[in-house]
Design a protein around this motif. Structure first.
Motif, PDB file in Angstrom:
ATOM      1  N   GLY A 410       0.807  -1.214   0.000  1.00  0.00           N
ATOM      2  CA  GLY A 410       0.000   0.000   0.000  1.00  0.00           C
ATOM      3  C   GLY A 410       0.836   1.257   0.000  1.00  0.00           C
ATOM      4  N   GLU A 411       2.136   1.118  -0.261  1.00  0.00           N
ATOM      5  CA  GLU A 411       3.069   2.247  -0.175  1.00  0.00           C
ATOM      6  C   GLU A 411       3.601   2.611  -1.564  1.00  0.00           C
ATOM      7  OE1 GLU A 411       3.833   3.995   2.486  1.00  0.00           O
ATOM      8  OE2 GLU A 411       2.675   2.804   3.920  1.00  0.00           O
ATOM      9  N   VAL A 412       2.909   3.520  -2.234  1.00  0.00           N
ATOM     10  CA  VAL A 412       3.299   3.918  -3.582  1.00  0.00           C
ATOM     11  C   VAL A 412       4.715   4.482  -3.612  1.00  0.00           C
ATOM     12  CG1 VAL A 412       2.808   5.519  -5.484  1.00  0.00           C
ATOM     13  CG2 VAL A 412       0.922   4.359  -4.298  1.00  0.00           C
ATOM     14  N   ARG A 413       5.025   5.366  -2.676  1.00  0.00           N
ATOM     15  CA  ARG A 413       6.332   6.042  -2.705  1.00  0.00           C
ATOM     16  C   ARG A 413       7.481   5.068  -2.427  1.00  0.00           C
ATOM     17  NH1 ARG A 413       6.508  11.091   0.938  1.00  0.00           N
ATOM     18  NH2 ARG A 413       8.535  11.266  -0.100  1.00  0.00           N
ATOM     19  N   THR A 414       7.217   4.034  -1.658  1.00  0.00           N
ATOM     20  CA  THR A 414       8.255   3.029  -1.446  1.00  0.00           C
ATOM     21  C   THR A 414       8.555   2.299  -2.749  1.00  0.00           C
ATOM     22  OG1 THR A 414       7.601   2.708   0.855  1.00  0.00           O
ATOM     23  CG2 THR A 414       8.863   0.945  -0.173  1.00  0.00           C
ATOM     24  N   GLN A 439       2.300   1.497  -9.821  1.00  0.00           N
ATOM     25  CA  GLN A 439       1.060   1.762 -10.560  1.00  0.00           C
ATOM     26  C   GLN A 439      -0.088   0.923 -10.002  1.00  0.00           C
ATOM     27  OE1 GLN A 439       0.536   3.900 -13.588  1.00  0.00           O
ATOM     28  NE2 GLN A 439      -1.457   3.569 -12.605  1.00  0.00           N
ATOM     29  N   SER A 440       0.171  -0.375  -9.780  1.00  0.00           N
ATOM     30  CA  SER A 440      -0.877  -1.264  -9.241  1.00  0.00           C
ATOM     31  C   SER A 440      -1.302  -0.830  -7.852  1.00  0.00           C
ATOM     32  CB  SER A 440      -0.356  -2.706  -9.204  1.00  0.00           C
ATOM     33  OG  SER A 440      -0.023  -3.160 -10.488  1.00  0.00           O
ATOM     34  N   CYS A 441      -0.347  -0.458  -7.051  1.00  0.00           N
ATOM     35  CA  CYS A 441      -0.641   0.010  -5.689  1.00  0.00           C
ATOM     36  C   CYS A 441      -1.517   1.261  -5.739  1.00  0.00           C
ATOM     37  CB  CYS A 441       0.663   0.286  -4.955  1.00  0.00           C
ATOM     38  SG  CYS A 441       0.444   0.956  -3.303  1.00  0.00           S
ATOM     39  N   PHE A 442      -1.154   2.192  -6.631  1.00  0.00           N
ATOM     40  CA  PHE A 442      -1.930   3.428  -6.747  1.00  0.00           C
ATOM     41  C   PHE A 442      -3.366   3.129  -7.180  1.00  0.00           C
ATOM     42  CE2 PHE A 442      -3.451   6.918  -9.481  1.00  0.00           C
ATOM     43  CZ  PHE A 442      -3.540   7.914  -8.515  1.00  0.00           C
ATOM     44  N   GLU A 443      -3.531   2.229  -8.143  1.00  0.00           N
ATOM     45  CA  GLU A 443      -4.872   1.891  -8.627  1.00  0.00           C
ATOM     46  C   GLU A 443      -5.727   1.300  -7.514  1.00  0.00           C
ATOM     47  OE1 GLU A 443      -6.094   2.735 -11.480  1.00  0.00           O
ATOM     48  OE2 GLU A 443      -4.205   3.523 -12.250  1.00  0.00           O
ATOM     49  N   GLY A 448      -9.725   5.942  -2.256  1.00  0.00           N
ATOM     50  CA  GLY A 448      -9.850   6.319  -0.853  1.00  0.00           C
ATOM     51  C   GLY A 448      -8.973   7.497  -0.461  1.00  0.00           C
ATOM     52  N   LEU A 449      -8.346   8.129  -1.436  1.00  0.00           N
ATOM     53  CA  LEU A 449      -7.412   9.215  -1.133  1.00  0.00           C
ATOM     54  C   LEU A 449      -8.049  10.580  -1.311  1.00  0.00           C
ATOM     55  CD1 LEU A 449      -4.291   7.868  -3.090  1.00  0.00           C
ATOM     56  CD2 LEU A 449      -4.646   7.762  -0.618  1.00  0.00           C
ATOM     57  N   ALA A 450      -7.582  11.535  -0.528  1.00  0.00           N
ATOM     58  CA  ALA A 450      -7.956  12.933  -0.728  1.00  0.00           C
ATOM     59  C   ALA A 450      -7.340  13.408  -2.037  1.00  0.00           C
ATOM     60  CB  ALA A 450      -7.465  13.788   0.433  1.00  0.00           C
ATOM     61  N   VAL A 451      -7.939  14.451  -2.649  1.00  0.00           N
ATOM     62  CA  VAL A 451      -7.511  14.899  -3.970  1.00  0.00           C
ATOM     63  C   VAL A 451      -6.019  15.243  -4.006  1.00  0.00           C
ATOM     64  CG1 VAL A 451      -7.798  16.662  -5.755  1.00  0.00           C
ATOM     65  CG2 VAL A 451      -9.802  15.726  -4.573  1.00  0.00           C
ATOM     66  N   GLY A 452      -5.559  15.994  -3.023  1.00  0.00           N
ATOM     67  CA  GLY A 452      -4.159  16.408  -3.016  1.00  0.00           C
ATOM     68  C   GLY A 452      -3.203  15.236  -2.936  1.00  0.00           C
ATOM     69  N   GLU A 453      -3.506  14.281  -2.070  1.00  0.00           N
ATOM     70  CA  GLU A 453      -2.642  13.113  -1.920  1.00  0.00           C
ATOM     71  C   GLU A 453      -2.715  12.217  -3.149  1.00  0.00           C
ATOM     72  OE1 GLU A 453       0.179  10.738   0.120  1.00  0.00           O
ATOM     73  OE2 GLU A 453      -0.483  12.815   0.284  1.00  0.00           O
ATOM     74  N   LYS A 454      -3.910  12.133  -3.757  1.00  0.00           N
ATOM     75  CA  LYS A 454      -4.065  11.335  -4.971  1.00  0.00           C
ATOM     76  C   LYS A 454      -3.193  11.887  -6.096  1.00  0.00           C
ATOM     77  CE  LYS A 454      -7.558   9.905  -8.350  1.00  0.00           C
ATOM     78  NZ  LYS A 454      -8.997   9.987  -8.748  1.00  0.00           N
ATOM     79  N   ASP A 455      -3.240  13.209  -6.290  1.00  0.00           N
ATOM     80  CA  ASP A 455      -2.419  13.821  -7.335  1.00  0.00           C
ATOM     81  C   ASP A 455      -0.936  13.631  -7.054  1.00  0.00           C
ATOM     82  OD1 ASP A 455      -4.649  14.601  -8.646  1.00  0.00           O
ATOM     83  OD2 ASP A 455      -4.416  16.757  -8.344  1.00  0.00           O
ATOM     84  N   TYR A 456      -0.566  13.749  -5.812  1.00  0.00           N
ATOM     85  CA  TYR A 456       0.843  13.630  -5.450  1.00  0.00           C
ATOM     86  C   TYR A 456       1.368  12.225  -5.732  1.00  0.00           C
ATOM     87  CZ  TYR A 456       5.162  13.793  -2.735  1.00  0.00           C
ATOM     88  OH  TYR A 456       6.480  13.728  -2.357  1.00  0.00           O
TER      89      TYR A 456
END
Length: 622
Positions: A410-414, A439-443, A448-456
């Motif tokens: 669940g850790e996109v940045r990792t 990419q799979s993690c992000f999908e 469930g993410l807030a807009v700002g965190e989703k874009d980031y």
């Protein structure tokens, strides 16, 4: 009975035989030249360090008359000790007749009259003489220590005492050294250097390559007995040189000497202590206490260090230590036989102590070995930026390879971080796999993410894909992914890391398309269309690459303008991989314009900006 005692005395008084097939150790002999200037010489080093050989070689070469006494545990009786002292002196020509009529008793020893009687005889005798006490670490009787200290203190100028021991003698004896009147040699003084190791093996019939010499030194750290046992092991192998690569503390000969001469001499509590800290690369009292639960760990370490039990001091304060490499192997063999649950618990305790004391890298390694991934993973996330900035990719990637997927799925940045670092190691296949994981993690989590965190997080995925496009030399894809990411609403820029692992020119890296100048030209649009907003000061690498491109085309003024405009970002970023190429390019521009002094000032500024950076090899470019 009298004849048996005489045989015993002769055996203890005989000078040990030194083989003729031995190299002359000039550096040791040079240090021992100082013996003649001091009342007392202390040679203290672990078993098998060559203390006896060094003393015999020096005294024989110097031609000094000497008395020799090899001590054993039975000599802890004061009367017996002093009888042997007198017997050894009778074996020296000028002293032979002087000491037959000296009585010995406990009362005389306690009152120091015994020492006075011997001193009185010595003062009346001519000529320089040395008295050698070998294996003095076996003497712990306080009466002997006190009487010997008194004896040494009042020795006449022409008589010297040399003590060979595995540990520092009683403080009353070394007090003379503390006031500067003792010549002292330790294990490091006796250790063989690379040249001596080469000569030693050549004399033994095994000329070694430079690589083999370095390997032997790394294993043995110049320990004399280790070298002898290495030769013995080579003689037992069909391929003598292949035996070098297998030589370790697990070698049966090494194992036996550690067992007999070191390990078995300690009580069970100390043995348990040594085995339980065997996995530590370096250790101190508080760490050992946390790992073993022994509240007297610091005292154990002090005793082990003082006894030269193959523990190496790492600081002047005697707080941090490590094991001799071969002894570490020996102890780890024993730790490997312990229950796996205990081993994991020892690692976990070490990890907790490291974490509490800010030693994050050590904590990560310990937690991983303890299978404590829940503790290790947050630390990996925490340390990512500093390791990425330092260009320290290998360890982070290695540690992440040990983390089970459930901890990072669940850790996109990792995942994007792994992809980035893998690409910097030219592991592009792995980089692609982890970009796909991101990419799979992000999908999975985006709804469930807030807009700002989703874009980031989406921007992180796109930048990871753009990064891979650099390595595929696909400039169109680089621009496409970068523009897609640039259209997202970002409250903070994306953190990347050192983008140059050691090239003096960005054009030599993937981010300079390996010198394909037309491709680099196309990237100029990104500097105008939002790349600085997307990756912040990391856009400085693109600035340097473009400047180098113009320099190669002899567009010196344009290259200078690009660098000067981007210099604030380059310096603020602080990464050597951007600073060094920028300063070198700017200096070359100044030199081409005839401004030699300006070029030198630029290089000097670059050196100042590198001060304190961890990767010191960058300094060699400037």
């Amino acid at each position: 009975m009298h004849e048996q005692n005489a045989v015993l005395i002769r055996a203890k008084l005989n000078t040990p035989t030194v083989t003729q097939k031995i190299i002359k150790r000039e550096k040791v002999l040079e240090k021992l030249q100082r013996v003649i200037d001091y009342k007392l010489t202390l040679i203290t080093a672990p078993a098998g360090s060559g203390k006896t050989t060094a003393a015999v070689s020096y005294l024989t070469e110097a031609g000094l008359p000497f008395a020799w006494l090899s001590l054993d545990e039975s000599d802890n009786d004061p009367v017996r000790f002093w009888r042997y002292i007198l017997a050894s002196m009778r074996g020296v020509g000028s002293l032979s007749e002087a000491f037959w009529d000296v009585p010995v008793s406990l009362e005389l020893i306690r009152s120091n009259i015994q020492a006075d009687m011997v001193l009185d005889k010595l003062f009346m005798l001519p000529g320089d003489t040395v008295m050698v006490l070998d294996d003095y670490h076996l003497i712990d009787n306080e009466i002997i220590q006190s009487s010997l200290a008194y004896f040494i203190k009042y020795l006449p100028a022409h008589f010297r005492m040399m003590i060979l021991s595995r540990k520092e003698p009683d403080l009353k004896v070394i007090r003379e050294w503390m006031s500067g009147r003792v010549c002292k040699l330790g294990g490091r003084d006796l250790s063989f250097d690379l040249r001596e190791i080469a000569e030693f093996f050549k004399v033994k019939g095994y000329p070694l390559t430079p690589e083999e010499i370095s390997a032997i030194w790394n294993y043995t750290e110049g320990w004399a007995a280790g070298l002898v046992l290495a030769v013995l092991s080579m003689g037992e192998e069909d391929d003598a040189h292949a035996a070098i690569s297998r030589f370790s503390g697990k070698n049966r000969h090494i194992n036996q000497i550690f067992q007999d001469e070191v390990f078995d001499h300690w009580p069970d509590g100390v043995k348990d202590f040594l085995v339980r800290i065997a996995f530590l690369d370096k250790f101190c009292g508080p760490l050992c206490e946390a790992v073993t639960g022994f509240t007297d760990s610091a005292e154990y370490l002090k005793k082990l260090s003082e006894s030269n039990s193959f523990i190496v001091n790492l600081d002047q304060e005697d707080e941090w230590f490590r094991f001799h490499h071969l002894f570490s192997d020996f102890l780890q063999q024993r730790l490997a036989k312990e229950d796996p649950t205990l081993r994991r618990e020892l690692y976990r305790r070490a990890g907790e102590w490291y974490r509490e004391n800010g030693l994050i890298r050590e904590a990560i390694q310990a937690f991983i070995k303890a299978d404590a991934y829940q503790q290790a993973f947050p630390l990996l996330v925490r340390i990512y930026l500093s390791m990425a900035q330092d260009g320290d990719y290998d360890d982070w990637l290695k540690w992440m390879d040990n983390i089970p997927p459930e901890y990072y799925e669940g850790e996109v940045r990792t995942c994007t971080g792994y992809s980035w670092l893998a690409s910097m190691k030219n592991r592009t296949h792995d980089a692609q796999i982890w970009a796909d994981k991101a990419q799979s993690c992000f999908e999975r989590i985006k709804d469930g993410l807030a807009v700002g965190e989703k874009d980031y997080l989406e921007a992180n995925v796109l930048v990871a894909k753009a990064n891979l496009a650099f390595f595929e030399m696909d400039v169109e894809q680089v621009i496409s992914y970068s523009k897609q990411a640039g259209r997202l609403e970002l409250s903070r820029s994306i953190i990347i890391g050192e983008m140059n692992s050691g090239e003096v020119s960005l054009l030599k890296t993937a981010y300079g398309f390996k010198g394909r100048l037309k491709k680099v030209d196309q990237l100029g649009v990104l500097l105008v269309e939002g790349l600085p907003r997307l990756i912040g000061n990391f856009s400085a690498y693109l600035t340097v690459g473009l400047a180098e491109c113009h320099y190669e085309r002899n567009h010196l003024q344009t290259a200078s303008q690009i660098l000067n405009q981007g210099m604030e970002n380059i310096i603020e970023l602080g990464n050597p991989g951007a600073i060094v190429p920028s300063m070198i390019t700017l200096a070359k521009i100044k030199r081409a314009a005839g401004d030699i002094e300006g070029a030198l000032r630029t290089i000097d500024m670059g050196r100042r900006k590198l001060a304190g950076k961890s990767k010191t090899f960058w300094n060699y470019y400037l």
